[in-house]
Design a protein around this motif. Structure first.
Motif, short mmCIF file in Angstrom:
data_model
loop_
_atom_site.label_atom_id
_atom_site.label_comp_id
_atom_site.label_asym_id
_atom_site.label_seq_id
_atom_site.Cartn_x
_atom_site.Cartn_y
_atom_site.Cartn_z
N ASN A 35 -93.41 -25.03 -123.42
CA ASN A 35 -93.98 -26.29 -122.94
C ASN A 35 -92.88 -27.29 -122.56
OD1 ASN A 35 -93.00 -26.89 -125.50
ND2 ASN A 35 -94.68 -28.28 -126.00
N TYR A 36 -91.64 -26.82 -122.44
CA TYR A 36 -90.54 -27.73 -122.10
C TYR A 36 -90.78 -28.37 -120.73
CZ TYR A 36 -88.44 -23.99 -119.20
OH TYR A 36 -88.20 -23.02 -118.25
N GLN A 37 -90.17 -29.54 -120.53
CA GLN A 37 -90.48 -30.35 -119.34
C GLN A 37 -89.42 -30.32 -118.26
OE1 GLN A 37 -91.53 -34.32 -120.61
NE2 GLN A 37 -93.15 -33.61 -121.96
N ASN A 38 -88.16 -30.19 -118.61
CA ASN A 38 -87.09 -30.28 -117.62
C ASN A 38 -86.99 -28.96 -116.86
OD1 ASN A 38 -84.65 -30.47 -116.20
ND2 ASN A 38 -83.70 -31.73 -117.77
N PRO A 39 -87.25 -28.96 -115.55
CA PRO A 39 -87.21 -27.71 -114.79
C PRO A 39 -85.81 -27.12 -114.68
CG PRO A 39 -87.43 -29.56 -113.29
CD PRO A 39 -87.58 -30.12 -114.67
N ASN A 40 -84.79 -27.92 -115.01
CA ASN A 40 -83.41 -27.43 -114.96
C ASN A 40 -83.02 -26.66 -116.21
OD1 ASN A 40 -82.74 -28.66 -112.40
ND2 ASN A 40 -82.69 -30.63 -113.47
N HIS A 48 -97.66 -24.26 -118.56
CA HIS A 48 -97.21 -24.26 -117.16
C HIS A 48 -97.36 -25.63 -116.50
CE1 HIS A 48 -101.57 -23.60 -116.47
NE2 HIS A 48 -101.34 -24.33 -115.38
N SER A 49 -98.15 -26.52 -117.10
CA SER A 49 -98.40 -27.82 -116.48
C SER A 49 -97.42 -28.90 -116.94
CB SER A 49 -99.83 -28.28 -116.81
OG SER A 49 -99.95 -28.59 -118.20
N GLN A 50 -96.44 -28.54 -117.74
CA GLN A 50 -95.60 -29.53 -118.41
C GLN A 50 -94.37 -29.96 -117.59
OE1 GLN A 50 -96.26 -30.84 -121.65
NE2 GLN A 50 -98.22 -29.90 -121.22
N LEU A 51 -93.96 -29.20 -116.58
CA LEU A 51 -92.70 -29.48 -115.90
C LEU A 51 -92.71 -30.81 -115.14
CD1 LEU A 51 -91.59 -26.04 -114.40
CD2 LEU A 51 -90.64 -27.24 -116.38
N GLN A 52 -91.61 -31.55 -115.27
CA GLN A 52 -91.39 -32.74 -114.45
C GLN A 52 -90.95 -32.32 -113.05
OE1 GLN A 52 -88.04 -34.22 -116.67
NE2 GLN A 52 -89.27 -35.73 -117.77
N LYS A 53 -91.12 -33.21 -112.10
CA LYS A 53 -90.55 -32.98 -110.77
C LYS A 53 -89.03 -33.03 -110.89
CE LYS A 53 -94.61 -32.99 -108.72
NZ LYS A 53 -95.47 -33.29 -109.86
N ASP A 72 -94.73 -20.19 -114.71
CA ASP A 72 -94.76 -20.58 -113.29
C ASP A 72 -95.70 -21.77 -113.09
OD1 ASP A 72 -94.50 -20.54 -110.48
OD2 ASP A 72 -96.34 -19.36 -110.31
N PRO A 73 -95.19 -22.91 -112.61
CA PRO A 73 -96.02 -24.12 -112.54
C PRO A 73 -97.20 -24.00 -111.60
CG PRO A 73 -93.93 -24.45 -111.39
CD PRO A 73 -93.81 -23.15 -112.13
N SER A 74 -97.13 -23.09 -110.65
CA SER A 74 -98.25 -22.89 -109.72
C SER A 74 -99.17 -21.75 -110.14
CB SER A 74 -97.70 -22.58 -108.31
OG SER A 74 -96.86 -23.62 -107.87
N GLN A 75 -98.82 -21.08 -111.27
CA GLN A 75 -99.58 -19.92 -111.72
C GLN A 75 -99.78 -18.92 -110.58
OE1 GLN A 75 -100.92 -19.45 -115.43
NE2 GLN A 75 -98.85 -20.21 -114.94
N ASN A 76 -98.68 -18.70 -109.87
CA ASN A 76 -98.70 -17.87 -108.67
C ASN A 76 -98.17 -16.46 -108.95
OD1 ASN A 76 -98.97 -17.55 -105.76
ND2 ASN A 76 -96.73 -17.56 -105.69
#
Length: 545
Positions: A268-273, A423-428, A524-528
């Motif tokens: 559930n981490y938020q930083n995409p980096n 998957h919904s946790q990532l920041q832009k 995957d944030p888009s669940q793709n």
């Protein structure tokens, strides 16, 4: 396509602790009563234990029930825990040991063992075969087969010998339909059939979203002077806390001057980096860990997701025609950091339910819920239901869990929830902090490709890609501008890359690197990305892991 078929009374998908315990218990009951009962276990790995990966500190409670004389049966459960420590890593160089009186009682490892879960599964498989269970390795249960009334009637194994375009090769062998009265799905964390069953039958209605961690683990040969058989060390805090993420690390001393070291990163981490793999490399540089690893040699590497939502995220485990058991459902007790004993127990309860239903000629397995809720595994999971929501908020809130377990000796009279999917946790990426990871020193820290080499992957590259994109445009058109395409960082095996070929930037999938951790299917944030099994026998070989 029409498939040749075989029939069994019970089919079990997955030769992990839940599946093998169910198989053993079914045959025990059959032999005790003189009942004819055919049990088939399917395992996608080439060998038993090949895809099995966990910490593992093992609580033998379920094993005591399944084989009461297991200590006289040459089990690989011999390395008893002798020393148990928990540390708070404050930064890259300092740490403070947490006094035993402040550690939640659920983390007390007295009477537990440090084991290789793969070795335990090999032993369980031997017991199952001696009891009359048929075990087929190297065969994937690709699809579910259904009766006309919508109930599950079995599984369809994957085709063998198709090329990367899906065309039949000279060695082509079509899959088979395996039909059963009851089908037990025990694939482990984020099983692809379990995922389909949960969606089809809405088994997760009215429960919290499931939550996961990514566990990355290495086996080391260490300096004999630094080796302490039976030593268990856990840590929280740095490095994950530095980026607002949660999770924890471990160091377990086996026999033969060997040790396991690993990091579990909550997904559930938020930083995409953030890169769980690189956070693990940083962990090994901390003096609390490096003092044991320096001068040693890394022997093996692996990664696997952990289903850790606990009681609040458990789906209904009964579906028409079968049961969803073990980590496929999410029965890990995160408060204990253990899931093998709970998986085994759900397998045993499932077996008893099936045997009773067959004796009564019942088609439904609804009695499972009554047996499960009367068992100690249900009580364990219910009492620890607040642990995951608490730690997802902040590791420092472990004090609430300590109060529950050490003072009250029961859970608080309310239930905390975590309703946001991982998957919904990532920041832009534009609002996220940049993270720069150091280059590997090839002594304590390493790159992904050299690590994947130590996972002993077998994978024919001329087969259809098992990592499916629902929409092939999403990685470049959506995930890249919004999240800097995080798949290239959350994957611990260099499966996903952004590359440039002839001045064109592309998203590349290196399916041959896949170690079946399932992180992509989850994070995957888009669940793709949809993880499906590759050809049977493909994937890592986690011998002694």
């Amino acid at each position: 396509m029409e498939h040749e078929s075989m029939e069994f009374d019970v089919i079990i998908v997955g030769a992990g602790p839940a599946g093998l315990s169910a198989a053993c218990r079914l045959r025990q009951l059959a032999l005790e009563s003189g009942t004819e009962l055919s049990v088939c276990v399917l395992e996608k790995a080439a060998d038993i234990g090949g895809h099995t990966l966990a910490g593992t500190v093992f609580e033998p409670r379920a094993l005591d029930e399944l084989f009461p004389d297991w200590q006289n049966l040459n089990t690989p459960v011999t390395n008893a825990v002798k020393r148990d420590e928990t540390w708070l890593l404050k930064n890259a160089t300092t740490a403070r040991r947490v006094p035993s009186m402040l550690v939640p009682s659920s983390l007390d490892n007295k009477h537990n063992y440090i084991i290789s879960l793969g070795d335990l599964c090999i032993w369980l498989a031997q017991q199952a075969q001696e009891l009359g269970v048929e075990i087929f390795t190297g065969f994937t249960a690709n699809d579910l087969a259904f009766n006309q009334d919508g109930s599950v009637k079995g599984v369809i194994t994957g085709d063998m010998g198709r090329n990367k375009h899906g065309k039949e090769k000279d060695n082509f062998m079509p899959g088979m339909e395996l039909i059963s009265k009851y089908t037990l799905i025990t694939e482990g964390s984020r099983g692809h059939l379990g995922k389909q069953l949960i969606e089809k039958y809405k088994l997760d209605k009215d429960v919290d979203p499931q939550h996961y961690g990514l566990g990355i683990k290495e086996l080391w040969q260490i300096d004999p002077a630094l080796h302490h058989p039976g030593f268990v060390m856990h840590s929280i805090g740095w490095p994950l806390a530095e980026h607002g993420a949660t999770g924890g690390a471990f160091l377990y001393h086996l026999g033969k001057d060997q040790a396991y070291v690993g990091l579990i990163t909550d997904l559930n981490y938020q930083n995409p980096n953030l890169s769980p793999f690189d956070e693990f490399q940083r962990l090994k540089l901390h003096p609390a860990f490096s003092r044991y690893l320096k001068g040693g040699k890394r022997l093996a590497y692996g990664a696997r997701t952990i289903t850790k939502g606990g009681y609040n995220s458990l789906p209904k485990m009964v579906f028409p025609g079968g049961l969803l058991l073990g980590c496929d459902a999410g029965t890990l007790n995160v408060a204990k950091l253990k899931g093998t004993h709970t998986a085994m127990k759900t397998g045993m309860v499932g077996a008893e339910t099936v045997f009773s239903a067959m004796a009564l000629n019942k088609e439904t397995l609804d009695n499972f819920t009554l047996l499960y809720e009367a068992s100690w595994v249900y009580q364990e999971l219910y009492q620890s239901r607040n642990f995951a929501p608490i730690t997802h908020r902040c590791n420092a809130m472990l004090g609430v869990t300590w109060f529950e377990q050490n003072i009250l000796h029961k859970s608080l009279p309310f239930t905390l929830h975590d309703s946001k999917p991982d998957h919904s946790q990532l920041q832009k990426v534009k609002s996220a902090t940049e993270i720069v990871y150091p280059k590997p020193d090839n002594e304590l820290t390493f790159d992904r490709l050299s690590s994947v080499f130590l996972a002993n992957i077998q994978h024919d590259t001329d087969q259809p890609c098992h990592l499916k994109l629902t929409d092939p445009s999403i990685p470049m058109c959506s995930n890249l501008p919004r999240f800097a395409e995080p798949a290239q960082r959350y994957c611990p095996a260099a499966v996903y890359e952004i590359i440039t070929i002839d001045d064109e930037v592309k998203f590349q999938i290196n399916a041959e690197n896949c170690i079946h951790c399932k992180a992509c299917d989850i994070k995957d944030p888009s669940q793709n990305i949809v993880w499906t099994p590759p050809e049977g026998g493909s994937g890592p070989n986690y011998a002694s892991m």
